[in-house]
Design a protein around this motif. Structure first.
Motif, PDB file in Angstrom:
ATOM      1  N   CYS A 240       0.833  -1.211   0.000  1.00  0.00           N
ATOM      2  CA  CYS A 240       0.000   0.000   0.000  1.00  0.00           C
ATOM      3  C   CYS A 240       0.863   1.255   0.000  1.00  0.00           C
ATOM      4  O   CYS A 240       1.764   1.408   0.827  1.00  0.00           O
ATOM      5  CB  CYS A 240      -0.910  -0.016   1.220  1.00  0.00           C
ATOM      6  SG  CYS A 240      -1.930   1.470   1.393  1.00  0.00           S
TER       7      CYS A 240
ATOM      8  N   THR B  93      -6.867   6.237  -2.623  1.00  0.00           N
ATOM      9  CA  THR B  93      -7.832   6.104  -3.714  1.00  0.00           C
ATOM     10  C   THR B  93      -9.019   5.245  -3.290  1.00  0.00           C
ATOM     11  O   THR B  93     -10.159   5.517  -3.667  1.00  0.00           O
ATOM     12  CB  THR B  93      -7.171   5.495  -4.962  1.00  0.00           C
ATOM     13  OG1 THR B  93      -6.045   6.287  -5.342  1.00  0.00           O
ATOM     14  CG2 THR B  93      -8.145   5.432  -6.132  1.00  0.00           C
ATOM     15  N   CYS B  94      -8.759   4.214  -2.492  1.00  0.00           N
ATOM     16  CA  CYS B  94      -9.837   3.352  -1.991  1.00  0.00           C
ATOM     17  C   CYS B  94     -10.817   4.155  -1.146  1.00  0.00           C
ATOM     18  O   CYS B  94     -12.037   3.983  -1.235  1.00  0.00           O
ATOM     19  CB  CYS B  94      -9.254   2.191  -1.178  1.00  0.00           C
ATOM     20  SG  CYS B  94      -8.222   2.696   0.233  1.00  0.00           S
ATOM     21  N   GLN B  95     -10.280   5.033  -0.348  1.00  0.00           N
ATOM     22  CA  GLN B  95     -11.071   5.893   0.532  1.00  0.00           C
ATOM     23  C   GLN B  95     -11.965   6.824  -0.278  1.00  0.00           C
ATOM     24  O   GLN B  95     -13.152   6.985   0.012  1.00  0.00           O
ATOM     25  CB  GLN B  95     -10.096   6.686   1.399  1.00  0.00           C
ATOM     26  CG  GLN B  95     -10.689   7.566   2.456  1.00  0.00           C
ATOM     27  CD  GLN B  95      -9.603   8.216   3.324  1.00  0.00           C
ATOM     28  OE1 GLN B  95      -8.983   7.555   4.142  1.00  0.00           O
ATOM     29  NE2 GLN B  95      -9.363   9.486   3.130  1.00  0.00           N
TER      30      GLN B  95
ATOM     31  N   CYS C  27     -14.768   4.840  -2.234  1.00  0.00           N
ATOM     32  CA  CYS C  27     -15.857   4.468  -1.328  1.00  0.00           C
ATOM     33  C   CYS C  27     -16.757   5.673  -1.056  1.00  0.00           C
ATOM     34  O   CYS C  27     -17.988   5.577  -1.098  1.00  0.00           O
ATOM     35  CB  CYS C  27     -15.287   3.918  -0.026  1.00  0.00           C
ATOM     36  SG  CYS C  27     -16.528   3.618   1.261  1.00  0.00           S
TER      37      CYS C  27
ATOM     38  N   ARG D 106     -14.401   4.062   4.613  1.00  0.00           N
ATOM     39  CA  ARG D 106     -13.090   3.413   4.558  1.00  0.00           C
ATOM     40  C   ARG D 106     -12.048   4.465   4.891  1.00  0.00           C
ATOM     41  O   ARG D 106     -12.069   5.561   4.335  1.00  0.00           O
ATOM     42  CB  ARG D 106     -12.804   2.786   3.189  1.00  0.00           C
ATOM     43  CG  ARG D 106     -11.391   2.184   3.081  1.00  0.00           C
ATOM     44  CD  ARG D 106     -11.201   1.344   1.843  1.00  0.00           C
ATOM     45  NE  ARG D 106     -11.886   0.059   1.916  1.00  0.00           N
ATOM     46  CZ  ARG D 106     -11.408  -1.005   2.556  1.00  0.00           C
ATOM     47  NH1 ARG D 106     -10.256  -0.946   3.213  1.00  0.00           N
ATOM     48  NH2 ARG D 106     -12.076  -2.140   2.553  1.00  0.00           N
TER      49      ARG D 106
ATOM     50  N   SER E 158      -5.451   0.241   5.416  1.00  0.00           N
ATOM     51  CA  SER E 158      -6.742   0.624   4.854  1.00  0.00           C
ATOM     52  C   SER E 158      -7.812  -0.213   5.530  1.00  0.00           C
ATOM     53  O   SER E 158      -7.777  -1.449   5.485  1.00  0.00           O
ATOM     54  CB  SER E 158      -6.760   0.378   3.335  1.00  0.00           C
ATOM     55  OG  SER E 158      -8.023   0.711   2.792  1.00  0.00           O
TER      56      SER E 158
ATOM     57  N   CYS F  58     -13.830  -0.232  -3.701  1.00  0.00           N
ATOM     58  CA  CYS F  58     -12.480   0.031  -3.183  1.00  0.00           C
ATOM     59  C   CYS F  58     -11.465  -0.947  -3.755  1.00  0.00           C
ATOM     60  O   CYS F  58     -10.314  -0.584  -4.029  1.00  0.00           O
ATOM     61  CB  CYS F  58     -12.461  -0.036  -1.654  1.00  0.00           C
ATOM     62  SG  CYS F  58     -13.035  -1.610  -0.972  1.00  0.00           S
ATOM     63  N   VAL F  59     -11.881  -2.185  -3.967  1.00  0.00           N
ATOM     64  CA  VAL F  59     -10.992  -3.216  -4.511  1.00  0.00           C
ATOM     65  C   VAL F  59     -10.577  -2.875  -5.939  1.00  0.00           C
ATOM     66  O   VAL F  59      -9.398  -2.922  -6.300  1.00  0.00           O
ATOM     67  CB  VAL F  59     -11.662  -4.603  -4.461  1.00  0.00           C
ATOM     68  CG1 VAL F  59     -10.825  -5.644  -5.200  1.00  0.00           C
ATOM     69  CG2 VAL F  59     -11.879  -5.035  -3.014  1.00  0.00           C
TER      70      VAL F  59
ATOM     71  N   CYS G  59      -8.158   0.405  -6.216  1.00  0.00           N
ATOM     72  CA  CYS G  59      -6.791   0.418  -5.704  1.00  0.00           C
ATOM     73  C   CYS G  59      -5.764   0.278  -6.829  1.00  0.00           C
ATOM     74  O   CYS G  59      -5.713  -0.754  -7.510  1.00  0.00           O
ATOM     75  CB  CYS G  59      -6.598  -0.723  -4.692  1.00  0.00           C
ATOM     76  SG  CYS G  59      -4.911  -0.815  -4.042  1.00  0.00           S
TER      77      CYS G  59
ATOM     78  N   LEU H 238      -5.798  -4.378  -2.264  1.00  0.00           N
ATOM     79  CA  LEU H 238      -7.064  -4.862  -1.701  1.00  0.00           C
ATOM     80  C   LEU H 238      -7.630  -5.999  -2.549  1.00  0.00           C
ATOM     81  O   LEU H 238      -7.510  -5.986  -3.781  1.00  0.00           O
ATOM     82  CB  LEU H 238      -8.090  -3.733  -1.632  1.00  0.00           C
ATOM     83  CG  LEU H 238      -7.940  -2.714  -0.510  1.00  0.00           C
ATOM     84  CD1 LEU H 238      -8.864  -1.523  -0.758  1.00  0.00           C
ATOM     85  CD2 LEU H 238      -8.252  -3.338   0.845  1.00  0.00           C
TER      86      LEU H 238
END
Length: 207
Positions: free
Chosen positions: A13, A18-20, A23, A36, A63, A140-141, A144, A149
């Motif tokens: 990570c 970006t996942c945050q 989401c 997230r 994360s 989120c997956v 990334c 993730l």
């Protein structure tokens, strides 16, 4: 019984969040709300060697969203039965039943449920259940960029990813058996020994 879960590779990570953001965008969350969160963990000290001072420091990212626990304490403490667990293990809040009492947020060891000031109810990650029902991945997956993730059945993920362990700042996984497997960053061992802290706590606690 199926138990859907997240996998997170802390060693890979970059902390880009970006996942945050993905989401937040997918769930149309209000300002100040994150389902997230990316925790920036750091610590260490200076060590004197002869006449020189050498940095013995570390840093890594975690994360984290709702972990859809095998034994969800939020569900047990909801007075209106607004929190339910699907047969696939996804823990969801049925907002039409929620009275916004915040009991779930008080008992969750991961800080997952959050109060929506505008709606007056609680909300949290539902593992993008609507996407999963369509055969898609959680947002989120897919978002990334470093593929840190993943998600799937807990037992399948455990077979696929061997190097998993507990990691700071998460509490002991035996407490509620969270549906998440984490590959620790190489520096995570240092966090067990030398004064770890969440460097972006102001961001996390106000989200």
């Amino acid at each position: 019984m199926k138990r859907l879960a997240f996998y997170f590779d802390s060693s890979n990570c970059s902390g880009c969040k970006t996942c945050q953001v993905a989401c937040k965008d997918k769930n149309n969350l209000a300002a100040g709300s994150l389902w997230r969160k990316v925790y920036e963990v750091s610590g260490g000290e200076w060590i004197q060697k002869n006449k020189a001072w050498i940095p013995n420091i570390y840093a890594y990212n975690v994360s984290l969203s709702c972990n859809h626990c095998e034994d969800p304490i939020c569900l047990k403490n909801c007075p209106t039965n607004a929190i339910v667990k699907r047969p696939d293990g996804i823990v969801m809040i049925e907002q039409h039943k929620c009275i916004g009492c915040k009991y779930c947020s008080w008992v969750c060891p991961y800080g997952a449920p959050q109060f929506d000031e505008e709606k007056g109810v609680m909300g949290k990650c539902d593992l993008c259940a609507d996407y999963i029902d369509q055969g898609k991945n959680p947002t989120c997956v897919d978002a990334c960029p470093t593929r840190s993730l993943d998600f799937g059945d807990y037992d399948d993920l455990a077979k696929k990813y061997k190097e998993v362990d507990h990691i700071y700042p998460l509490p002991d996984p035996e407490i509620k058996k969270p549906s998440i497997l984490i590959k620790p960053h190489k520096d995570a061992q240092m966090a067990k020994e030398i004064n770890p802290e969440v460097a972006n706590m102001e961001e996390i606690k106000h989200a």
